[in-house]
Design a protein around this motif. Structure first.
Motif, PDB file in Angstrom:
ATOM      1  N   THR A 213      14.746 -11.112  26.438  1.00 37.19           N
ATOM      2  CA  THR A 213      16.092 -11.219  26.993  1.00 37.19           C
ATOM      3  C   THR A 213      17.095 -10.467  26.124  1.00 37.19           C
TER       4      THR A 213
ATOM      5  N   ASP B 153      10.643  -4.400  24.224  1.00 35.95           N
ATOM      6  CA  ASP B 153       9.918  -4.340  25.491  1.00 35.95           C
ATOM      7  C   ASP B 153       9.719  -5.767  25.967  1.00 35.95           C
ATOM      8  N   GLY B 154      10.389  -6.141  27.051  1.00 34.09           N
ATOM      9  CA  GLY B 154      10.365  -7.525  27.517  1.00 34.09           C
ATOM     10  C   GLY B 154      11.413  -8.319  26.763  1.00 34.09           C
TER      11      GLY B 154
ATOM     12  N   ASP C 195       6.120 -13.158  24.405  1.00 36.82           N
ATOM     13  CA  ASP C 195       5.453 -12.086  25.160  1.00 36.82           C
ATOM     14  C   ASP C 195       6.141 -10.731  25.008  1.00 36.82           C
ATOM     15  N   ALA C 196       7.321 -10.718  24.427  1.00 38.34           N
ATOM     16  CA  ALA C 196       8.041  -9.460  24.225  1.00 38.34           C
ATOM     17  C   ALA C 196       7.454  -8.730  23.017  1.00 38.34           C
TER      18      ALA C 196
END
Length: 105
Positions: free
Chosen positions: A6, A3-4, A92-93
């Protein structure tokens, strides 16, 4: 499932998972029975090493933390940079879940 983050981050984590084969995503995902079994084993080993009885709990907890680092993906050191954990690499992922597929044996 990431989730989030790259596509490169997802790839790096996938390669890490394939290499290290963690059993669980988070510490709380580890079944309590498995933790108790490992704790008992570590306590028995530590006793046989002749460690002082009063030091056993602290020694066993230290060894158990090491076991968690091997078993839990978020606590593992990233294979390409052992100075950071997978959790630190994520930023932040977040990892929602992961699966491993083994073809052949």
């Amino acid at each position: 499932l990431l989730d989030g983050g790259t596509q490169d981050l997802a790839h790096d984590i996938s390669i890490h998972i394939a290499f290290t084969k963690p059993g669980y995503l988070r510490r709380e995902d580890v079944p309590e029975a498995a933790v108790q079994e490992e704790r008992s084993t570590l306590e028995e080993i530590t006793r046989k090493e002749g460690k002082p009885e009063q030091a056993l709990p602290k020694i066993v907890e230290g060894k158990l933390s090491g076991w968690f680092r091997d078993q839990v993906l978020l606590e593992q050191k990233f294979v390409r940079d052992e100075k950071q954990t997978i959790e630190g690499l994520l930023g932040d992922a977040s990892i929602v879940r992961f699966e491993q597929v083994v073809i052949g044996a």
